[in-house]
Design an enzyme around this catalytic site. Structure first.
Site, PDB file in Angstrom:
ATOM      1  N   GLY A  44       9.155  25.839  38.549  1.00 50.08           N
ATOM      2  CA  GLY A  44       8.500  26.899  39.042  1.00 50.08           C
ATOM      3  C   GLY A  44       6.891  26.336  39.538  1.00 50.08           C
ATOM      4  CG  HIS A 133       0.240  28.756  35.622  1.00 51.18           C
ATOM      5  ND1 HIS A 133      -0.700  28.056  35.284  1.00 51.18           N
ATOM      6  CD2 HIS A 133       1.616  28.145  35.333  1.00 51.18           C
ATOM      7  CE1 HIS A 133      -0.039  26.858  34.891  1.00 51.18           C
ATOM      8  NE2 HIS A 133       1.217  26.983  35.182  1.00 51.18           N
TER       9      HIS A 133
END
Ligand code: ZN
Length: 163
Positions: A44, A133
């Site tokens: 990812g 994130h």
């Protein structure tokens, strides 16, 4: 090909901005992120990891590529499970991270279509990691205090390497 931004680059700590228009620039960014993820054998990648403070992730935990624009976790369920995670932005660092085992995620795909996904196990973990994130959260923030003190010198090392 874009390079992956590493800790302590400040873009990794910023809350990313929603994507308001899926234009040429965004489509290019998606392509670049996908290339960078596969190029580094990642499962990812979030846009801030290539230096773009935008709410956009790409994920492939072995079940094919998912692109999610403005992703949101709308439901977390299942037991919390702990597993060691790594991050392309924190080379050589591994942290035990406890997360719910299932999530429901929604967002837009690259065509602007609304999608809703149910994920379990590794895929659920990757979604949570990447969406972290977008909120400036890194795996080191999930570390226990013991683990964090063990990581301190390594993190300092990364800081020096970057400057
Ligand atoms: Zn990461």
């Amino acid at each position: 090909m874009r390079t992956i931004v590493t800790y302590p680059d400040p873009v990794l700590r910023r809350k990313a901005e929603p994507v308001s228009d899926i234009n040429e620039e965004i489509l290019e960014l998606i392509e670049d992120m996908t290339d960078a993820m596969y190029g580094d054998d990642g499962v990812g990648l979030a846009a801030p990891q290539v230096g773009e403070s935008k709410r956009l992730i790409v994920v492939d935990a072995g079940e094919g590529l998912t692109v999610l624009i403005n992703p949101e976790i709308i439901q977390k369920s299942g037991e919390e499970a702990s597993l060691e995670e790594g991050c392309l932005s924190l080379p050589d660092i591994r942290v035990d991270v406890s997360r719910p085992s299932s999530v429901v995620v929604h967002g837009l795909n690259e065509k602007g279509k609304k999608i809703e996904l149910e994920a379990e196990g590794l895929l659920a973990r990757v979604f949570q990691h990447e969406i972290d994130h977008l909120n400036g959260v890194l795996i080191i923030d999930h570390a226990s205090s013991v683990q964090r003190s063990l990581l301190k010198s390594r993190l300092r090392g990364l800081g020096k390497a970057a400057s």
